[in-house]
Scaffold this active site. Structure first.
Site, PDB file in Angstrom:
ATOM      1  N   ASP A 315     -31.125  38.362   8.419  1.00  0.00           N
ATOM      2  CA  ASP A 315     -32.249  37.916   8.391  1.00  0.00           C
ATOM      3  C   ASP A 315     -33.044  38.064   6.924  1.00  0.00           C
ATOM      4  O   ASP A 315     -32.395  39.113   6.438  1.00  0.00           O
ATOM      5  CB  ASP A 315     -32.715  38.793   9.089  1.00  0.00           C
ATOM      6  CG  ASP A 315     -34.277  37.949   9.770  1.00  0.00           C
ATOM      7  OD1 ASP A 315     -34.831  36.844   9.573  1.00  0.00           O
ATOM      8  OD2 ASP A 315     -35.205  39.401   8.752  1.00  0.00           O
ATOM      9  N   GLU A 368     -29.980  33.580   6.492  1.00  0.00           N
ATOM     10  CA  GLU A 368     -31.838  32.621   6.750  1.00  0.00           C
ATOM     11  C   GLU A 368     -31.566  32.642   5.319  1.00  0.00           C
ATOM     12  O   GLU A 368     -32.474  34.256   5.034  1.00  0.00           O
ATOM     13  CB  GLU A 368     -31.881  33.265   7.794  1.00  0.00           C
ATOM     14  CG  GLU A 368     -33.370  32.564   8.010  1.00  0.00           C
ATOM     15  CD  GLU A 368     -34.750  33.533   7.917  1.00  0.00           C
ATOM     16  OE1 GLU A 368     -35.941  32.819   8.115  1.00  0.00           O
ATOM     17  OE2 GLU A 368     -34.417  34.902   7.861  1.00  0.00           O
TER      18      GLU A 368
END
Length: 634
Positions: A315, A368
């Site tokens: 993330d 990401e």
């Protein structure tokens, strides 16, 4: 003899103690013939540390830990006889200035169910895995094998996928119940992987698991560590891979967590200009410090090696790469060259991705990453970050911008759907329609679509077909496969009752058909990252907002022709150019009665004739419905 040896200390200080979780934390063991638990904690700034817990009625002075020799790098250790499994505990840290800090164990295997914040003793070595066939097959995969396989990911927040009505414990399904219900659903739909949000332990439901306090502990919301292992085992038994969201970018300031762990900045950068995300109210890990890098690398390896997880979606990568991410001038510190790149984070990514993928062939490290940072999936030896895949956020934003438009205005934005192919070979991509796009007043996927209700459904069907045909692996967030009406909320389950409405059932059936078509045809995934696997037939039909393209397999068999109409205008006389004088078999038609259409066109086989169209020598005519999708095999 100490559990934590000089060699452990050396490796930890080099960020190369890859099984650090076997040494730090609480471990059931025998010492001098006595059964108990040995506790090891890294707290170099602490003056004293005590273990407090259920076993001693939370007595603050009865069990003081011993600080090991200077060469042990700030390690405190204590063996306590008779401590039972699942006993709750914390560390009481006395700081140099006399403050008392009550901290959860950073390396705990298990944690108390929130709102409790204690750690729990748990022996994770007893689970009996039965996924040897899956793990052996995974280990045999080469890097090229990974790129050539189908990947269609169902992004899922377990706590809100479905719930038990009326239960006073939030109604969460357990890991065991999810294995019985979620896994068969994902398999039946045709996904290849489940990506789980919020598995590493976290205190606040509203963070969705992106503010972690337990990097080594599966959340107790859904059960015990062995039960999480059983869920992964069941996924593998059914041929489904498991990906976890993993958050090495930042951590929360909760009093029991990592922030100022031993009275001073330890896990975070000491300078708040580097060590805090003011917008998020979180701390930033100190990637300069080897012990912190080891903490994170050990966590990643534990999920992959101990829990057999098949990949990690990392993330907020951009927030790690840029020192000025989300910050104003004066609120950040340049690197030694005066730039805004976090050089330590760059090296951290090269290290962790090389180690995880090098030790675990066939697994995935997914970034990401929302900027144009070069070589995210490039090799470390070529100054790349060495991720397996990168989320294609550029494609996602262009796609959604286009899909939201009234069809009348789409002709002036035609390139939004073609632009991603201009950079497709620069990285290895996953096309994503993730949870972030259906929260915070962004609307669910169906409610992003323009027009009347019937148009919304046809628009979304066309959009999903374009996504499935476009090069790149796939990810779709839960609920969007049956056109969830409400925005997603972690506070409630998906609106499964919508499937009683034929329009929503048709959408689910359409997505299922697309997913099975995807898995069953190599042309749709084998050459995702090369122009050899893709050819525009007509990328410039802006006036009619129609896209046509071909997907090819390596062996040239079972190639697919996609024709997608993004307007409500029926094209009875539509003619499409084709690359070869072959017979083209219609294998998926959005106008079929099984998807709510009228199936006026019964013909399924079309023979190309020598008639120029779309600058191709051969072509055939096909009546293309309003918002029609036609997929042919040749």
């Amino acid at each position: 003899m100490s559990n934590f040896t000089e060699m452990d200390s050396y490796l930890f200080g080099q960020a190369t103690h890859y099984e650090i979780y076997e040494k730090l934390g609480a471990h059931v063991c025998k010492k001098d013939g006595k059964k108990g638990v040995i506790f090891d904690l890294w707290a170099p700034h602490a003056k004293q540390v005590f273990v407090i817990g259920q076993f001693n009625d939370w007595n603050e002075t009865s069990h003081e830990m011993e600080k090991l020799g200077a060469d042990k790098n700030g390690i405190f250790e204590l063996f306590i006889e008779g401590v039972k499994e699942e006993s709750l505990y914390k560390y009481l840290i006395i700081t140099e200035d006399g403050r008392k800090l009550y901290k959860a164990d950073p390396y705990a295997s298990y944690a108390e169910l929130r709102p409790g914040t204690a750690s729990a003793v748990y022996d994770t070595s007893n689970f009996k895995w039965t996924d040897k066939r899956w793990m052996n097959a995974r280990a045999k995969k080469t890097e090229e094998d990974v790129y050539k396989e189908p990947i269609a990911i169902y992004e899922c927040h377990p706590g809100s996928w479905t719930r038990h009505p009326g239960r006073n414990d939030d109604g969460f399904y357990t890991y065991e119940e999810l294995a019985k219900k979620l896994v068969p659903y994902v398999k039946e739909m045709g996904y290849t992987h489940i990506e789980l949000m919020g598995i590493a332990e976290y205190p606040y439901d509203g963070s969705w698991g992106y503010q972690v306090t337990g990097y080594y502990a599966p959340t107790s919301r859904y059960g015990k560590p062995d039960e999480f292992a059983a869920f992964v085992n069941e996924c593998h038994k059914e041929g489904i891979g498991v990906i976890l969201d993993w958050v090495p970018a930042h951590f929360p300031k909760d009093a029991h967590g990592l922030a100022e762990f031993d009275g001073e900045p330890l896990y975070e950068y000491p300078d708040p200009r580097k060590g805090e995300h003011s917008d998020w109210g979180t701390k930033i890990f100190n990637y300069e410090k080897n012990e912190i890098k080891n903490f994170l690398i050990g966590s990643a390896l534990m999920w992959v090696e101990k829990y057999h997880v098949d990949g990690l979606r990392v993330d907020a990568v951009a927030s790690m790469l840029y020192l000025d991410y989300g910050k104003q001038n004066g609120d950040w510190v340049p690197n030694k060259f005066g730039g805004n790149k976090n050089l330590e984070a760059v090296e951290f990514f090269k290290h962790i991705n090389t180690v995880v993928l090098g030790r675990n062939h066939g697994t995935l490290m997914i970034a990401e990453e929302s900027t144009a940072w070069p070589k995210v999936t490039g090799k470390a030896i070529d100054d790349g970050l060495n991720f397996t895949y990168k989320w294609n956020m550029g494609w996602m934003h262009d796609f959604l911008d286009y899909m939201k438009l009234d069809p009348y205005f789409r002709k002036n934005n035609h390139n939004k759907m073609t632009f991603a192919m201009s950079y497709n070979e620069s990285e290895k991509y996953i096309l994503v329609l993730s949870h972030d796009e259906v929260v915070h007043l962004k609307c669910s996927m169906i409610n992003k679509m323009p027009g009347y209700e019937v148009d919304k459904f046809k628009n979304l069907m066309a959009g999903y077909a374009f996504m499935m045909g476009h090069p790149g692996k796939k990810l779709l967030f839960m609920g969007q496969e049956f056109a969830q009406l409400q925005e997603w909320s972690e506070k409630r389950e998906l609106d499964w009752y919508l499937l009683e409405n034929p329009k929503h059932k048709y959408m689910q059936d359409w997505v299922k058909a697309l997913l099975h078509l995807y898995q069953e045809n190599k042309s749709m995934y084998e050459l995702d990252h090369s122009w050899k696997g893709f050819e525009w037939i007509n990328a410039n039909d802006a006036d009619r907002s129609i896209y046509s393209f071909v997907r090819r397999s390596e062996d040239g068999k079972n190639n697919m022709l996609f024709v997608i109409n993004f307007t409500p205008m029926e094209r009875i006389d539509y003619r499409v150019g084709v690359p070869e004088k072959k017979t083209y078999k219609l294998v998926l038609n959005s106008d079929s009665t099984r998807f709510g259409g009228d199936a006026a066109n019964k013909k399924t086989s079309y023979k190309a004739e020598e008639k120029e169209c779309d600058k191709k020598r051969y072509s055939f005519a096909y009546p293309l419905p309003a918002y029609g999708v036609a997929i042919f095999k040749f």
